[in-house]
Structure formats: C-alpha cells, structure tokens
Design an enzyme around this catalytic site. Structure first.
Site, PDB file in Angstrom:
ATOM      1  N   HIS A 136      31.430  31.120  29.613  1.00 47.16           N
ATOM      2  CA  HIS A 136      32.129  32.145  28.842  1.00 47.16           C
ATOM      3  C   HIS A 136      32.462  31.564  27.475  1.00 47.16           C
ATOM      4  O   HIS A 136      33.018  30.472  27.380  1.00 47.16           O
ATOM      5  CB  HIS A 136      33.415  32.582  29.551  1.00 47.16           C
ATOM      6  CG  HIS A 136      33.909  33.897  29.037  1.00 47.16           C
ATOM      7  ND1 HIS A 136      34.482  34.037  27.803  1.00 47.16           N
ATOM      8  CD2 HIS A 136      33.861  35.134  29.575  1.00 47.16           C
ATOM      9  CE1 HIS A 136      34.788  35.309  27.619  1.00 47.16           C
ATOM     10  NE2 HIS A 136      34.423  35.992  28.678  1.00 47.16           N
ATOM     11  N   ARG A 140      26.471  36.744  26.168  1.00 45.07           N
ATOM     12  CA  ARG A 140      27.320  35.554  26.275  1.00 45.07           C
ATOM     13  C   ARG A 140      26.580  34.241  26.057  1.00 45.07           C
ATOM     14  O   ARG A 140      27.112  33.322  25.450  1.00 45.07           O
ATOM     15  CB  ARG A 140      27.948  35.497  27.664  1.00 45.07           C
ATOM     16  CG  ARG A 140      29.044  36.466  27.812  1.00 45.07           C
ATOM     17  CD  ARG A 140      29.572  36.460  29.206  1.00 45.07           C
ATOM     18  NE  ARG A 140      30.579  37.507  29.282  1.00 45.07           N
ATOM     19  CZ  ARG A 140      31.242  37.802  30.368  1.00 45.07           C
ATOM     20  NH1 ARG A 140      31.023  37.158  31.482  1.00 45.07           N
ATOM     21  NH2 ARG A 140      32.142  38.754  30.357  1.00 45.07           N
ATOM     22  N   HIS A 198      31.736  29.885  33.713  1.00 43.38           N
ATOM     23  CA  HIS A 198      32.410  31.137  34.066  1.00 43.38           C
ATOM     24  C   HIS A 198      31.846  31.784  35.332  1.00 43.38           C
ATOM     25  O   HIS A 198      32.593  32.257  36.171  1.00 43.38           O
ATOM     26  CB  HIS A 198      32.263  32.095  32.887  1.00 43.38           C
ATOM     27  CG  HIS A 198      32.990  33.380  33.068  1.00 43.38           C
ATOM     28  ND1 HIS A 198      34.333  33.431  33.365  1.00 43.38           N
ATOM     29  CD2 HIS A 198      32.572  34.672  32.974  1.00 43.38           C
ATOM     30  CE1 HIS A 198      34.707  34.692  33.459  1.00 43.38           C
ATOM     31  NE2 HIS A 198      33.661  35.468  33.235  1.00 43.38           N
ATOM     32  N   GLU A 209      31.875  46.038  26.388  1.00 50.96           N
ATOM     33  CA  GLU A 209      31.699  44.581  26.377  1.00 50.96           C
ATOM     34  C   GLU A 209      30.289  44.246  25.911  1.00 50.96           C
ATOM     35  O   GLU A 209      29.420  45.125  25.861  1.00 50.96           O
ATOM     36  CB  GLU A 209      31.966  43.993  27.772  1.00 50.96           C
ATOM     37  CG  GLU A 209      33.432  44.057  28.159  1.00 50.96           C
ATOM     38  CD  GLU A 209      33.753  43.357  29.461  1.00 50.96           C
ATOM     39  OE1 GLU A 209      32.879  43.269  30.338  1.00 50.96           O
ATOM     40  OE2 GLU A 209      34.892  42.890  29.605  1.00 50.96           O
ATOM     41  N   ARG A 231      23.911  37.296  33.543  1.00 52.50           N
ATOM     42  CA  ARG A 231      24.682  38.436  34.060  1.00 52.50           C
ATOM     43  C   ARG A 231      25.217  39.291  32.917  1.00 52.50           C
ATOM     44  O   ARG A 231      25.809  38.771  31.964  1.00 52.50           O
ATOM     45  CB  ARG A 231      25.866  37.922  34.881  1.00 52.50           C
ATOM     46  CG  ARG A 231      26.793  39.010  35.360  1.00 52.50           C
ATOM     47  CD  ARG A 231      28.043  38.417  35.981  1.00 52.50           C
ATOM     48  NE  ARG A 231      28.884  37.806  34.977  1.00 52.50           N
ATOM     49  CZ  ARG A 231      30.194  38.020  34.859  1.00 52.50           C
ATOM     50  NH1 ARG A 231      30.814  38.842  35.675  1.00 52.50           N
ATOM     51  NH2 ARG A 231      30.900  37.401  33.946  1.00 52.50           N
TER      52      ARG A 231
HETATM   53  C1  FAD Z   1      38.739  34.523  34.555  1.00 50.27           C
HETATM   54  C2  FAD Z   1      37.677  35.408  35.143  1.00 50.27           C
HETATM   55  C3  FAD Z   1      37.455  36.663  34.620  1.00 50.27           C
HETATM   56  C4  FAD Z   1      36.461  37.486  35.157  1.00 50.27           C
HETATM   57  N1  FAD Z   1      36.312  38.764  34.676  1.00 50.27           N
HETATM   58  C5  FAD Z   1      35.422  39.598  35.271  1.00 50.27           C
HETATM   59  C6  FAD Z   1      35.344  40.960  34.886  1.00 50.27           C
HETATM   60  O1  FAD Z   1      36.065  41.436  34.016  1.00 50.27           O
HETATM   61  N2  FAD Z   1      34.435  41.739  35.525  1.00 50.27           N
HETATM   62  C7  FAD Z   1      33.600  41.283  36.508  1.00 50.27           C
HETATM   63  O2  FAD Z   1      32.791  42.036  37.051  1.00 50.27           O
HETATM   64  N3  FAD Z   1      33.685  39.981  36.898  1.00 50.27           N
HETATM   65  C8  FAD Z   1      34.581  39.147  36.317  1.00 50.27           C
HETATM   66  N4  FAD Z   1      34.665  37.849  36.741  1.00 50.27           N
HETATM   67  C9  FAD Z   1      33.812  37.399  37.850  1.00 50.27           C
HETATM   68  C10 FAD Z   1      34.357  37.960  39.157  1.00 50.27           C
HETATM   69  O3  FAD Z   1      35.760  37.870  39.166  1.00 50.27           O
HETATM   70  C11 FAD Z   1      33.821  37.181  40.349  1.00 50.27           C
HETATM   71  O4  FAD Z   1      32.447  37.010  40.250  1.00 50.27           O
HETATM   72  C12 FAD Z   1      34.127  37.966  41.637  1.00 50.27           C
HETATM   73  O5  FAD Z   1      35.501  38.230  41.700  1.00 50.27           O
HETATM   74  C13 FAD Z   1      33.687  37.168  42.830  1.00 50.27           C
HETATM   75  O6  FAD Z   1      34.203  37.768  43.974  1.00 50.27           O
HETATM   76  P1  FAD Z   1      33.918  37.100  45.382  1.00 50.27           P
HETATM   77  O7  FAD Z   1      34.581  37.957  46.379  1.00 50.27           O
HETATM   78  O8  FAD Z   1      32.489  36.807  45.498  1.00 50.27           O
HETATM   79  O9  FAD Z   1      34.633  35.661  45.285  1.00 50.27           O
HETATM   80  P2  FAD Z   1      36.148  35.271  45.067  1.00 50.27           P
HETATM   81  O10 FAD Z   1      36.923  36.411  44.543  1.00 50.27           O
HETATM   82  O11 FAD Z   1      36.180  34.024  44.288  1.00 50.27           O
HETATM   83  O12 FAD Z   1      36.652  34.952  46.540  1.00 50.27           O
HETATM   84  C14 FAD Z   1      36.168  33.820  47.229  1.00 50.27           C
HETATM   85  C15 FAD Z   1      37.056  33.586  48.425  1.00 50.27           C
HETATM   86  O13 FAD Z   1      36.486  32.633  49.294  1.00 50.27           O
HETATM   87  C16 FAD Z   1      37.481  31.730  49.737  1.00 50.27           C
HETATM   88  N5  FAD Z   1      36.813  30.500  50.168  1.00 50.27           N
HETATM   89  C17 FAD Z   1      35.965  29.729  49.448  1.00 50.27           C
HETATM   90  N6  FAD Z   1      35.528  28.689  50.188  1.00 50.27           N
HETATM   91  C18 FAD Z   1      36.100  28.806  51.409  1.00 50.27           C
HETATM   92  C19 FAD Z   1      36.056  28.034  52.604  1.00 50.27           C
HETATM   93  N7  FAD Z   1      35.343  26.899  52.704  1.00 50.27           N
HETATM   94  N8  FAD Z   1      36.788  28.446  53.663  1.00 50.27           N
HETATM   95  C20 FAD Z   1      37.535  29.565  53.600  1.00 50.27           C
HETATM   96  N9  FAD Z   1      37.627  30.325  52.486  1.00 50.27           N
HETATM   97  C21 FAD Z   1      36.920  29.955  51.410  1.00 50.27           C
HETATM   98  C22 FAD Z   1      38.361  31.595  48.517  1.00 50.27           C
HETATM   99  O14 FAD Z   1      39.599  31.034  48.831  1.00 50.27           O
HETATM  100  C23 FAD Z   1      38.425  33.056  48.079  1.00 50.27           C
HETATM  101  O15 FAD Z   1      39.359  33.757  48.866  1.00 50.27           O
HETATM  102  C24 FAD Z   1      35.657  37.015  36.218  1.00 50.27           C
HETATM  103  C25 FAD Z   1      35.881  35.740  36.737  1.00 50.27           C
HETATM  104  C26 FAD Z   1      36.882  34.934  36.212  1.00 50.27           C
HETATM  105  C27 FAD Z   1      37.117  33.587  36.797  1.00 50.27           C
END
Ligand code: FAD
Length: 504
Positions: free
Chosen positions: A227, A273, A334, A113, A369
C-alpha cells in the site's frame, strides 16, 4: 489428544470465515477456531470499503473491466465475472445482517478508489471493516449452531487417506482434534513477513503454512501488494491512510514539495497501487529519504473530519492536523494476491479442504488486486463454498494421521522473524533483483534449518507463526525468481525484455 466432532470446522474469524460459518450453520454444527480475540483480523482494519457496481451509471461489466485491467489480464476470467456479478447480492446480504453503510437520500453513498472507472465503493466512513465485523460477529453470536473457540491456535490440518478431516488446535495449552466433514481455511494474510505492513499481528501466513504441510497447491505468492500510503512514524505501528484520501484529492509530494507523480504516470496519485508504490520507492531511493508526504492541506477540515474521522483523530494524537500538515508516508505490505489455489466453489486441491478470503488464490486478482475487491471476494467465495459443501455427506470422520508440531523459545523465534522480515523487505519487496531473490531463498532455507535445530520449547504461538512465515516466504521468493516477466505487482530489475516468456 481429545477429539470433538462438528459438521464444519472454520479456521479464522474474519469476514471469510464468519460468512461461511453463518451460511453453513443451516446445514449442521459449526466450530469457528480463532487464535486471538474474535475480532482480531485484517477485516477489522479495512477502511475504504467494498466494491460493487450498484449505481445507475455503473455495471458489473465495467467493474469486471477494471478488475481485469488492474490484474494485467492474468486474472481467471470466470472467477472475475462470478465476483462482480455477485457483488450487489453480497452488499444486500451484509445490509440484511445489520451492517450500516453510509447513504445519501436513501441511496448508498459510493466512494472512488484507484483503478475504478466509477464511484462504486460502499463504505462506513473510513472504518468499513470494523462495521462489517461488528455486524457479522453479532450474527454469529446469536446463532445457536455456531460455537466460537477464541484463543485457539490451529497448528496443523488433519488428514486421513488424502482427505482433510479436521484441525489440530491448541487451546490454553491443551491439544484438541476438531474433526469435520469439511474444513474452511480462512486465516487471512501474511503481512508480518515484511518490516512495514498495514496488517495486524495475526497476519502471519498460517494458512499458507498449514496448506503447505499437507501438500495443498499454493501459487502466485509473488504478487504481494504494497500500500503506497501508510503513516511513517518511528513510535507508532504502521497505520494505513486509505486510498480514499487520495480519491478525495490528497496529493503526494517529496521532501522538496514536488508533486512527483507527474514524473511517473498520467493518472497521478490514482494510478494503480503498484505503480504508485514503485514510484514512491524510486523517489525515496533517488533522494535518499526515509519517507514522502501526503498533502491534504487544500481540503476542507469539515470534509476531512467527516470522511476520515479515524485517520483524522489518530493523526491528531501525534500532532498532525490533516488540514495544516503534510502526513509522512511510506509504502508497506498490504495484501497477498496469491495463496492456496481454489476453484469457484472455494475447493482446494485437497478433498475436504476449502479456502476463502486473503489466504486463497481464487484468480480474481491476477497480478494485482483492484482496491476494495477483497472483502467482496471473501463474501462471494465463502457463500459459494457453503453451497458446495452440501455434497460433503456421509459419517463424520473419526480417524486421522498423526500430527506433530515443534515450538522453539520465543526469544529465538523473535530473532529468526526479524532476519526474515529484513531480508524479505530488501530482497523480495517492491523492487526485486535475481541476486536479491537468490540470497533471500538461501536465507529462508537457513532460517528453516535453524528453526528445526534449535531446542524445543513448550507450545508457543509466536514461534509457530514464525515457522509459517518462513514457509510462506519461500513461496514468495521462489515465485518471484521463477516469474520472468514484469507484470502487476512483480517487478524485477533484471528482467530486461518485458515481453519475455514466464517459466510458469
Ligand atoms: C489496514 C487494512 C485496510 C484494508 N482495507 C480494505 C478495504 O477497504 N477494502 C477491501 O476490500 N479490503 C481491504 N483490506 C483487505 C481486507 O481487509 C482483507 O483482505 C480481508 O479482510 C481478509 O479477510 P479474511 O477473512 O480472509 O482474513 P482476516 O480478516 O485477516 O481473518 C483471518 C482470521 O484467521 C485467524 N487465524 C489466522 N491463523 C490462525 C490459526 N493458525 N489458528 C486460528 N486462527 C487463525 C485470525 O486470527 C483471524 O481471525 C484491508 C486490509 C488492511 C490490513
């Protein structure tokens, strides 16, 4: 309000929250609070994969170098080194959990990437996040020490004498205090602050709002990643066309068919990006077009179907065939690089409160990032937090200071959110100006005032999410106005001297 006690409370069921939950389940009882279905998260949507220097011709040093280059050297160097050195172990951990990654001849198949000097993206076709979430949710469900509360919205963090002691949540209209030795904030991103985003509906900056209201340190929210290639389609929700498509040879063209990246950067479509997104922004403004095009027509249909099955199928539903048609694309919000400030153990500035994943500002990303470093960050820092919380001993808390929330009618919240999204896109988006940022801050102030003066309504998730978005947006706009240097993801047309000193 009812009270329940757990050893640990985790807010969020993406990769950051569930990694922490699994790891600390060895130390005590864990409650995972999540506001929608367990799998509703940014994690579920990740496509490209997870960066890890695991091949013979790679090393953590090269990964470190690439991460620092992407972040314009503003990264926290200790955090970066910690991240890249732990990457290989993080992949092993996921494999042991049952995550299936693509492989060739019994070796992990590694994608490439933008910004990476080696092939180092461990992946599961173009739905790595889905596979990771599947495996980790299954492990959590099989773990008797973890209780998952879905459709449970956290409205506030609970504190007692300066310490975070739990979360105030609403479950089916009922309020409940979840008290714990330590709270992990893992609420993900804030994409819904902008008009176009790759993020799902749950990405509403709740963790920033929650942290803000108890005085947690929050910074660098101006480093908002857009993105470059999301599907532009009037009827469909923004849909990310992974960078791996450009890595496989996809090219960007304007409406005249010109491969315009030649005019902007020698690295062409594989420039970082922010550079590609700004080039696209400039190209669209120059030609006054709504979108640009991603051209994959020179790639074989077999490769496209094998490497990008989800994208291929999704595009087919709107009559776009990747081997025949150009794909209309626009840049969309993104990823948020800034957030709640944490140390290497994911500790925030509030005792008892930890943060990991997209909500946290660990320092690994700096001003931008590097692709596929965020899933890795979520695992690495949640794991280190799980070791750090071993020191959070003593009796479980029983007391907390009062916590109140205020919902407004959904129709009003929809109106406020639309104004916010439009203003953030125009005034604090890919390219900024001082005037636009000042206007944005005064509109944000007005929106919060309006929110507080509109008559109350019964609990409404949409409304409280909107308040969180408004409060988080202020960090983005004020951070952008204060930063007097164009660096990484921050680009302000009024900053003439690129070497001018930042006020931060
Ligand atoms: C389309 C897309 C493609 C991506 N591709 C990549 C990739 O290829 N590689 C990479 O490294 N990263 C990628 N990313 C970024 C990566 O997916 C995210 O940064 C990462 O998954 C974040 O994980 P997290 O556990 O911090 O949050 P999340 O996975 O977003 O989880 C957050 C959680 O908190 C919960 N929540 C939020 N607020 C509350 C509240 N008030 N009360 C209770 N629950 C709550 C939500 O419901 C969810 O369950 C991508 C992101 C997107 C959107």
């Amino acid at each position: 309000m009812d009270q329940v006690q757990f050893d640990f409370v985790v807010i969020g069921s993406g990769l950051a929250g569930l990694t922490f939950a699994l790891e600390v389940s060895q130390l005590g009882r864990v409650a995972v609070l999540t506001k929608a279905e367990v799998t509703d998260s940014n994690t579920q949507w990740a496509q490209g994969g997870i960066a890890a220097a695991v091949s013979q011709d790679d090393s953590w040093k090269l990964h470190e170098e690439d991460t620092l280059v992407a972040g314009s050297g503003t990264n926290d160097s200790d955090a970066v080194r910690f991240l890249v050195q732990e990457a290989s172990a993080a992949i092993d951990w996921l494999v042991n959990l049952g995550t299936r990654f693509d492989s060739h001849d019994a070796q992990l198949a590694l994608g490439r990437e933008g910004g990476h000097s080696r092939n180092r993206i461990v992946h599961h076709a173009d739905k790595t996040g889905w596979e990771v979430e599947r495996a980790i949710v299954q492990a959590v469900r099989n773990n008797p020490n973890i209780e998952v509360f879905d459709h449970t919205f956290v409205v506030n963090l609970l504190t007692h004498e300066g310490r975070c002691v739990g979360a105030h949540a609403v479950i089916e209209g009922e309020e409940r205090a979840f008290l714990a030795r330590a709270v992990m904030l893992a609420t993900g991103g804030c994409g819904r602050m902008f008009q176009h985003t790759t993020n799902p509906r749950v990405a509403t900056a709740d963790g920033i709002g929650l942290g803000h209201r108890i005085g947690a340190e929050i910074t660098e929210m101006e480093f908002m990643q857009f993105h470059p290639t999301t599907l532009f389609h009037p009827q469909l929700r923004s849909f990310l066309i992974t960078e791996a498509v450009r890595g496989a040879g996809g090219t960007l063209r304007n409406h005249l068919g010109r491969r315009f990246m030649y005019d902007y950067d020698l690295r062409l479509e594989l420039a970082p990006r922010d550079i590609v997104a700004r080039a696209m922004d400039s190209e669209m403004k120059k030609h006054e077009t709504w979108c640009l095009y991603l051209d994959t027509t020179h790639l074989s249909p077999e490769l496209l179907k094998a490497e990008f099955p989800t994208i291929y199928d999704r595009l087919q539903t709107i009559d776009i065939e990747m081997e025949k048609d150009w794909i209309p694309v626009v840049p969309a919000q993104h990823y948020s690089c800034g957030g709640v400030v944490t140390d290497l153990d994911a500790r925030t500035s509030i005792p008892g409160l930890y943060a990991s994943g997209e909500v946290a500002r660990t320092g690994v990303h700096g001003a931008n990032r590097l692709a596929s470093n965020s899933l890795l960050e979520a695992i690495v820092f949640s794991k280190s937090a799980s070791k750090a919380v071993e020191s959070e001993s003593g009796p479980l808390p029983t007391k907390f200071e009062p916590s109140r929330y205020r919902s407004i009618p959904e129709s009003e919240a929809i109106r406020l959110r639309r104004i916010l999204q439009k203003q953030m896109t125009q005034g604090a988006g890919i390219v900024r100006t001082d005037k636009g940022l000042r206007e944005t801050i005064s509109i944000i102030d007005k929106l919060e005032e309006d929110y507080n003066s509109i008559h109350r309504a019964p609990f409404g998730r949409y409304s409280l999410e909107t308040l969180n978005l408004i409060q988080a947006a202020r960090y983005v706009a004020t951070g952008a106005l204060e930063r007097r240097e164009n660096i990484g993801l921050h680009y302000n047309l009024d900053i003439i001297d690129p070497s001018s000193v930042s006020t931060k």
